[in-house]
Enzyme design. Structure first.
Site, PDB file in Angstrom:
ATOM      1  N   ILE A 143       0.807  -1.098  -0.024  1.00 61.17           N
ATOM      2  CA  ILE A 143      -0.129  -0.008  -0.012  1.00 61.17           C
ATOM      3  C   ILE A 143       0.973   1.270  -0.049  1.00 61.17           C
ATOM      4  CG2 ILE A 143      -2.114  -1.092   0.981  1.00 61.17           C
ATOM      5  CD1 ILE A 143      -1.157  -0.021   3.873  1.00 61.17           C
ATOM      6  N   ASP A 144       0.344   2.438  -0.582  1.00 65.21           N
ATOM      7  CA  ASP A 144       1.171   3.429  -0.688  1.00 65.21           C
ATOM      8  C   ASP A 144       1.833   4.189   0.522  1.00 65.21           C
ATOM      9  OD1 ASP A 144       0.734   3.267  -3.566  1.00 65.21           O
ATOM     10  OD2 ASP A 144      -1.126   4.698  -3.365  1.00 65.21           O
TER      11      ASP A 144
END
Length: 344
Positions: A143-144
């Site tokens: 995930i970013d």
């Protein structure tokens, strides 16, 4: 460094390539992926009937005797760092983390340390049995940096292999909570005119496009309808804020898992995420629709308002169904509190 020998015979009707034949017939409890087997072949670690074979495309006959030399897992070149982690679940094969916003998952040229992998190397220590021949955590999804929420990481080759297969098959349950500009609603005729946007029963917005790197900005993803990689996102309206409403809390879930997928898709639909510096953009809010505090909370929100809230999958070793939920982080909770506050 020690090695172990894996010995077996090729079964009937072998595939036409050695790497595929080995992948099919290698004992399952060795948990050697085809990628790992290909590397072992190319490194001269595989013999067929006593002859070293280095070509993954070589043919192999039924009944051939195979010997594979597999080195013990080596230490990772990435250094362990004593960084606190919010561990939601952990066993011998995997670990589930609630990642805070601001933490990069894996070291990269711009983020060589302080990452989740550095923290996991310290936290897991000798519990890492080796992924791909190296004592490191197996990252099967990311995930970013500025997205918070749940992430599962493999601690063993068996878990890495099994989890990767589930992500590839799109069988992993992943739900996100996000705060976006506008109100994505089936009754909005504008949305029905956007290519790739459709609605399913229950006012569920479905976004179906291709995604690829932006041709002018390699740090961004772009929506395409030819080429690129297939991407499907669904979004459901949870709550609206403002009078008239101009901001919404939504729940998104992924059929595919592409880089920046939710952020790009919501921006494509005209509902970019609050705080997203790449895709969301700054928007003016109706002056009389929100309190001054709410407007300021939106304007100053420091990251994309996106949180990986639910993660569900089958345990790759035990077969048990696992499902985890993570509450919204404090910054998103505060933003929602401000948006809910009555006008004064």
């Amino acid at each position: 460094m020690g090695t172990r020998q894996i010995e077996f015979q090729i079964a009937a009707d072998p595939p036409p390539r050695l790497d595929k034949a080995l992948s099919r017939d290698v004992p399952a409890d060795e948990n050697l992926s085809r990628t790992r087997l290909t590397r072992l072949i190319e490194n001269g670690e595989v013999t067929i009937d006593g002859v070293e074979i280095r070509d993954p495309k070589a043919k192999v006959a039924e009944g051939a005797s195979v010997s594979i030399s597999v080195a013990e897992a080596e230490e990772s070149h990435i250094g362990p760092e004593d960084i606190p982690l919010n561990v939601v679940y952990e066993d011998a094969d995997l670990i589930v983390i609630n990642k805070p916003a601001g933490m990069v998952v894996h070291p990269a040229p711009g983020s060589p340390n302080g990452t989740l992998v550095n923290a996991l190397l310290h936290h897991c220590g000798e519990d890492l049995s080796g992924v791909g021949g190296v004592k490191r955590p197996g990252i099967v999804h990311r995930i970013d940096k500025e997205t918070s929420g749940l992430l599962v990481v493999a601690k063993s080759d068996a878990a890495h292999h099994g989890l990767a297969a589930q992500f590839e098959a799109h069988s992993v349950e992943r739900y996100y909570r996000a705060i976006c500009y506008g109100v994505p609603d089936a009754n909005d005729p504008r949305l029905r005119g956007i290519k790739g946007v459709s609605f399913e029963p229950g006012n569920i917005m479905r976004l179906t496009t291709q995604l690829a790197r932006h041709k002018n900005d390699r740090q961004k993803q772009a929506v395409l309808f030819h080429g690129g990689r297939h991407a499907v996102t669904r979004a459901r309206l949870v709550e609206t804020f403002g009078n008239p409403a101009g901001i919404a809390l939504i729940e998104c879930w992924l059929e595919t898992g592409r880089t920046h997928q939710i952020r790009v898709h919501m921006a494509h639909a005209g509902h970019g995420l609050v705080g997203d510096p790449v895709y969301g953009g700054k928007r003016k809010l109706a002056v009389k629709a929100y309190s001054a505090a709410a407007a300021e909370a939106v304007r100053s929100f420091p990251r994309q308002a996106l949180h990986a809230a639910v993660l569900g999958f089958e345990h790759p070793v035990t077969g048990e169904t696992l499902r985890f939920e993570a509450d919204l982080p404090k910054d998103m909770e505060f933003l929602i509190e401000q948006l809910r506050a009555p006008l004064t």
